[in-house]
Write a protein that holds these residues in place. Sequence first.
Motif, mmCIF file in Angstrom:
data_model
loop_
_atom_site.group_PDB
_atom_site.id
_atom_site.type_symbol
_atom_site.label_atom_id
_atom_site.label_comp_id
_atom_site.label_asym_id
_atom_site.label_seq_id
_atom_site.Cartn_x
_atom_site.Cartn_y
_atom_site.Cartn_z
ATOM 1 N N ASP A 1 30.568 23.218 52.461
ATOM 2 C CA ASP A 1 30.675 22.385 50.682
ATOM 3 C C ASP A 1 31.887 20.938 51.653
ATOM 4 N N ARG A 2 31.539 20.640 53.062
ATOM 5 C CA ARG A 2 32.486 19.914 53.725
ATOM 6 C C ARG A 2 31.435 18.966 54.358
ATOM 7 N N VAL A 3 32.235 17.791 55.171
ATOM 8 C CA VAL A 3 31.422 16.907 55.917
ATOM 9 C C VAL A 3 32.408 16.944 56.891
ATOM 10 N N ARG A 4 31.388 17.264 58.220
ATOM 11 C CA ARG A 4 32.198 17.353 59.722
ATOM 12 C C ARG A 4 31.871 16.234 60.774
ATOM 13 N N LEU A 5 32.381 15.383 60.622
ATOM 14 C CA LEU A 5 32.389 14.614 61.659
ATOM 15 C C LEU A 5 32.734 14.476 63.083
ATOM 16 N N SER A 6 32.112 14.351 64.127
ATOM 17 C CA SER A 6 31.910 14.667 65.457
ATOM 18 C C SER A 6 32.323 13.472 66.173
ATOM 19 N N GLY B 1 42.238 17.555 54.921
ATOM 20 C CA GLY B 1 40.898 17.368 55.855
ATOM 21 C C GLY B 1 41.944 17.966 56.989
ATOM 22 N N HIS B 2 41.466 18.219 57.863
ATOM 23 C CA HIS B 2 41.957 18.623 59.656
ATOM 24 C C HIS B 2 40.860 18.306 61.039
ATOM 25 N N ILE B 3 41.581 18.025 61.675
ATOM 26 C CA ILE B 3 40.974 17.409 62.673
ATOM 27 C C ILE B 3 41.718 18.164 63.869
ATOM 28 N N GLU B 4 40.205 17.991 64.945
ATOM 29 C CA GLU B 4 40.353 19.159 66.455
ATOM 30 C C GLU B 4 40.002 18.451 66.954
ATOM 31 N N LEU B 5 40.101 19.290 68.421
ATOM 32 C CA LEU B 5 39.875 18.113 69.687
ATOM 33 C C LEU B 5 39.359 20.304 70.568
ATOM 34 N N PRO C 1 35.914 5.907 85.095
ATOM 35 C CA PRO C 1 34.515 4.107 85.928
ATOM 36 C C PRO C 1 33.612 4.945 86.303
ATOM 37 N N ASP C 2 33.027 5.854 86.607
ATOM 38 C CA ASP C 2 31.663 6.640 87.176
ATOM 39 C C ASP C 2 30.994 7.088 86.857
ATOM 40 N N ALA C 3 30.920 6.973 85.411
ATOM 41 C CA ALA C 3 29.952 7.051 84.345
ATOM 42 C C ALA C 3 30.067 5.841 83.585
ATOM 43 N N THR C 4 28.502 5.841 82.880
ATOM 44 C CA THR C 4 28.138 5.300 82.337
ATOM 45 C C THR C 4 28.778 5.304 80.936
ATOM 46 N N PRO C 5 29.451 5.901 79.776
ATOM 47 C CA PRO C 5 29.901 5.664 78.687
ATOM 48 C C PRO C 5 29.365 5.896 77.196
ATOM 49 N N GLU C 6 29.298 7.208 77.254
ATOM 50 C CA GLU C 6 27.865 7.732 76.514
ATOM 51 C C GLU C 6 28.979 8.084 75.340
ATOM 52 N N ILE C 7 29.069 7.576 73.483
ATOM 53 C CA ILE C 7 29.479 8.147 72.975
ATOM 54 C C ILE C 7 28.018 8.734 71.579
ATOM 55 N N VAL C 8 28.510 9.555 71.160
ATOM 56 C CA VAL C 8 27.903 10.152 69.904
ATOM 57 C C VAL C 8 28.543 10.518 68.970
ATOM 58 N N ILE C 9 28.143 10.260 67.665
ATOM 59 C CA ILE C 9 28.734 10.037 66.326
ATOM 60 C C ILE C 9 27.760 10.867 65.517
ATOM 61 N N SER C 10 27.838 11.714 65.270
ATOM 62 C CA SER C 10 27.373 12.840 63.699
ATOM 63 C C SER C 10 28.043 13.151 62.606
ATOM 64 N N ALA C 11 27.554 13.472 62.109
ATOM 65 C CA ALA C 11 28.118 13.883 60.807
ATOM 66 C C ALA C 11 27.182 14.829 59.876
ATOM 67 N N GLY D 1 34.986 14.750 79.216
ATOM 68 C CA GLY D 1 34.773 13.828 77.877
ATOM 69 C C GLY D 1 35.813 14.325 77.018
ATOM 70 N N CYS D 2 35.997 14.503 75.623
ATOM 71 C CA CYS D 2 35.991 14.557 74.036
ATOM 72 C C CYS D 2 35.330 14.659 73.071
ATOM 73 N N GLU D 3 35.751 15.721 72.201
ATOM 74 C CA GLU D 3 34.788 16.149 71.098
ATOM 75 C C GLU D 3 35.651 16.013 70.039
ATOM 76 N N PHE D 4 35.727 14.817 69.035
ATOM 77 C CA PHE D 4 37.086 15.138 68.346
ATOM 78 C C PHE D 4 36.095 15.357 66.769
ATOM 79 N N ILE D 5 36.378 16.374 66.007
ATOM 80 C CA ILE D 5 35.913 17.073 65.091
ATOM 81 C C ILE D 5 36.608 16.692 63.582
ATOM 82 N N VAL D 6 36.601 15.776 62.673
ATOM 83 C CA VAL D 6 36.978 15.702 61.131
ATOM 84 C C VAL D 6 36.402 16.166 60.370
ATOM 85 N N THR D 7 37.322 17.441 60.057
ATOM 86 C CA THR D 7 36.719 18.017 58.659
ATOM 87 C C THR D 7 36.923 16.811 57.488
ATOM 88 N N LEU D 8 36.070 16.276 56.628
ATOM 89 C CA LEU D 8 36.691 15.405 55.306
ATOM 90 C C LEU D 8 36.875 16.158 53.953
#
Length: 388
Positions: A318-323, A370-374, A303-313, A381-388
């Motif tokens: 040989d896989r794609v890492r989605l964050s 794939g797999h997902i990690e946090l 509530p005390d900060a402007t939400p900033e979300i970064v989506i990257s890949a 904050g959180c960073e979810f990393i998804v290996t597709l």
Amino acid sequence: VMNKIAPVADLQQELKTSRDTFASAFRDSGIGMALLSHEGLFIDANNALCNILGFSKYDLSQHSLQDITHPDDIQLDAPYMSSMLQREISTYNPEKRLIGQAGKTVLVSLTMSLVWSNDGLPKFFILQAIDITRKKEMEQEILQKNAELEVTRQNLLNKVNQLEDLSHIIAHNLRGPAGNIKMLSEALLDLLEKKHRGDSRTDGAFTEEEATLLIHDASMSLMDSLSTLMQITEIKLNKEIPQDNCDLPAMVNDLCNQLQGIILDKNAIVRQKFEVKTVAYPRMYLESILYNLLSNALKYARPDATPEIVISAKAADDRVRLSVKDNGLGIDLVKYGARVFKLNQVFHQGFESKGIGLYMTKTMVETMGGHIELHSAPNEGCEFIVTL
């Protein structure tokens, strides 16, 4: 005089017999054999070696050992042959590739030794060769089969774990609503029986109306649990779902449009950093994965900060890492790390959450291999990393 000549004749006969024995052993040996000059040129070769390489004796006589050695293995011999010529070693046993007729590669186990003349000069090398090509191929086949068996074993263990997990979920999610329905229906039956007997006492825990409404609520909860379990089961079983060519920026833009209300309400900033912009993946799964992670990032904003979300890949092995990374409330992984992707787990109070989204996300990711990690900490904050 005759007494002195007899031993000499015997020795000559013995030497001739030895030469004949060596020649016979050389010619008829089942092991490939050859005589090489100290420069490595073929002087003679037996039939077994010719059969291994597919060359005639004449063909071999036109080459050196180096000529028929695989280019990557040429340097294997030099230090050993040098050591033999300096009498530091008497033999050595390399495994190397030789190039046979028509460029065929043959893997052989060699034994090299050096024969010296009486005056101390190197006379010739004796080469013995065993074709181990098929042996090595079988070893590789065994290693591959063992690897496949290990994958199968892991898949079976995963199946067992999934079944145990599903059994626990069913017991946990259905027992409560089913127990409530049973208790409330018994209470309602008791009320109806009293009413039938003309008993007007109202000392029961519920009225008929209250019991009926509570049964309705419990049945709706039961249906929700069944619907969730059916979705989980369908995802786990549906591994043949076709893949789509997914445009990540377009997909994220569409999801942002769907969540436009909450984005505007919280003045949230959503950034895209795609090194990889397209990925082969089932569209319905990828949309659901991104929606769950993006909506969670918006829901659990500080509530005390402007939400900033970064989506990257980006590409990785040989896989794609989605964050999906945010600056929100975060999760205490020391306290909750083992429970993050479990069903019905809630880590922040005061939010409308059933603890289903992350479990469903993990199920979809792992179903597709794939797999997902946090990565997270409270208020960082959180960073979810998804290996597709």
